[in-house]
Design an enzyme around this catalytic site. Structure first.
Site, short mmCIF file in Angstrom:
data_model
loop_
_atom_site.label_atom_id
_atom_site.label_comp_id
_atom_site.label_asym_id
_atom_site.label_seq_id
_atom_site.Cartn_x
_atom_site.Cartn_y
_atom_site.Cartn_z
N CYS A 210 1.02 -1.41 -0.03
CA CYS A 210 -0.16 0.13 0.22
C CYS A 210 0.74 1.82 0.04
O CYS A 210 1.33 1.90 -1.30
CB CYS A 210 -1.06 -0.26 0.90
SG CYS A 210 -2.06 1.12 1.00
N ARG B 108 -12.75 6.38 -0.49
CA ARG B 108 -11.54 4.92 -0.17
C ARG B 108 -11.68 3.83 -0.96
O ARG B 108 -13.21 3.51 -1.25
CB ARG B 108 -10.93 5.39 1.13
CG ARG B 108 -10.76 6.93 1.09
CD ARG B 108 -10.39 6.41 2.95
NE ARG B 108 -9.13 5.23 3.32
CZ ARG B 108 -7.39 5.88 2.69
NH1 ARG B 108 -7.92 7.11 2.98
NH2 ARG B 108 -6.55 5.28 3.23
N HIS C 174 -3.43 -5.36 2.47
CA HIS C 174 -3.03 -6.04 3.95
C HIS C 174 -3.87 -7.00 4.27
O HIS C 174 -4.47 -7.60 3.50
CB HIS C 174 -3.42 -4.47 4.85
CG HIS C 174 -3.58 -3.18 4.20
ND1 HIS C 174 -1.91 -2.78 4.79
CD2 HIS C 174 -3.80 -2.45 3.99
CE1 HIS C 174 -2.09 -1.47 4.04
NE2 HIS C 174 -3.03 -1.00 3.99
N1 GLN Z 1 -2.32 7.03 1.83
C1 GLN Z 1 -2.15 6.14 0.65
C2 GLN Z 1 -3.82 6.21 0.34
O1 GLN Z 1 -4.77 6.02 1.41
C3 GLN Z 1 -2.17 4.74 1.21
C4 GLN Z 1 -3.16 4.40 2.74
C5 GLN Z 1 -2.33 2.90 3.17
O2 GLN Z 1 -1.34 2.31 3.28
N2 GLN Z 1 -3.89 1.98 3.56
O3 GLN Z 1 -3.51 6.01 -0.75
#
Ligand code: GLN
Length: 238
Positions: A94, A128, A190
Site C-alpha cells: 500500500c 476510499r 493488508h
Molecule cells: N495513504 C495512502 C492512500 O490512502 C496509503 C494508504 C495505506 O497504506 N493503507 O492511498
C-alpha cells in the site's frame, strides 16, 4: 551449520497500518519452520542501511506518514534499485508500494515523490477503496484487505502482481492488483498478506535462499490453520 536469513522492515513506526508488521513475524516464523535462523531488522530514517538484508518488507501508512519518510526513501532509492537489480526480494504494501512507483499525488494535490522502481503513478481519488480482496496470482488466490484513496496506474510495460477477482486492486477499473518487477513485489493487500497467503511467503523465502545459498529445500509445513483462515476469507463478502 544453520543457515541465516536477515529480514528488514522499512519504517515500522510510520509505515505499519492494519498490522503490516505481521508480515515480518509471519515470514520469520515460516523461514524458521523451513530450517533457517532469522535476524529481524527494523530500519528507521537516518539509520545505517542493512545492506546485508536478504528480504526487505514495507507496509502501508497514512499520507502524512508517507510524507515523513519520503526524504529518507528518496536518499535510499539508488541503493534499493541496485539491490533490486541484484535480485533482492522485496515486498511493499500500500503506502510504500505507492512510493515504489514514480510518485503519489494526494487528493490534497501534494506530490510525494517515489523511487520509480515500479513504472507506475498513483493519484489520490475522491473516495476510499475499502474491503476484502481476492486476486489471482499465477493460479493462486491471494486474499487480503484494502483501504486506500490512491489509484495506481501501471505503465504499459509494467507487470501487475495479480488479477482482481473481487475488490478494487490498483484502481478499481483495470482489474490489476499490485506490481512485480524482478523479485520486487508491490500490493495493496493488508491482512496482513503473508500469514493469509503462505505461498507468497514461501516464494519470498525461496528467492532469498536461492540468492544467498544457491538453493532452497522447503520442508513440508502443516498449513491447515492458514488454509482454514483462507477459506473464511474467500467466503467473505466485499
Ligand atoms: N495513504 C495512502 C492512500 O490512502 C496509503 C494508504 C495505506 O497504506 N493503507 O492511498
Amino acid at each position: 551449520m544453520t543457515k541465516r536469513l536477515a529480514v528488514a522492515m522499512l519504517y515500522p513506526q510510520e509505515m505499519n497500518i492494519y498490522g503490516d508488521r505481521g508480515n515480518l513475524e509471519s515470514l520469520t516464523r515460516r523461514a524458521e519452520r523451513h530450517g533457517f535462523a532469522v535476524d529481524q531488522i527494523f530500519y528507521e530514517p537516518g539509520q545505517p542501511f542493512p545492506r546485508h538484508a536478504d528480504v526487505i518488507l514495507g507496509g502501508g501508512g497514512q499520507d502524512s506518514g508517507q510524507s515523513r519518510v519520503v526524504d529518507d526513501l528518496t536518499a535510499l532509492g539508488p541503493l534499493l534499485k541496485e539491490l533490486a537489480d541484484d535480485g533482492l526480494p522485496m515486498l511493499m504494501i500500500c503506502g510504500l508500494y505507492q512510493l515504489f512507483g514514480h510518485h503519489f499525488r494526494t487528493s490534497q494535490g501534494d506530490v510525494i515523490a517515489g523511487i520509480g522502481l515500479f513504472d507506475a503513478v498513483t493519484v489520490g481519488g475522491s473516495r476510499r477503496l475499502v474491503g476484502n480482496v481476492v486476486a489471482d496470482w499465477d493460479g493462486y488466490r491471494l486474499v487480503g484487505y484494502e483501504n486506500h484513496s490512491g489509484l495506481t496506474e501501471l505503465a504499459g510495460g509494467q507487470a501487475p502482481l495479480a488479477r482482481v477477482v473481487r475488490g478494487a486492486g490498483n484502481n478499481g477499473r483495470d482489474k490489476t492488483e499490485g506490481a512485480r518487477t524482478g523479485n520486487v513485489f508491490g500490493s495493496y493487500l493488508h491482512g496482513p498478506i503473508l500469514p493469509k497467503n503462505p505461498r507468497l511467503a514461501d516464494e519470498l523465502i525461496r528467492l532469498a535462499a536461492v540468492r544467498r545459498y544457491g538453493s532452497f529445500a522447503p520442508l513440508p509445513l502443516d498449513d491447515s490453520l492458514a488454509d482454514r483462515a483462507r477459506a473464511v476469507a474467500l467466503s467473505r463478502p466485499r
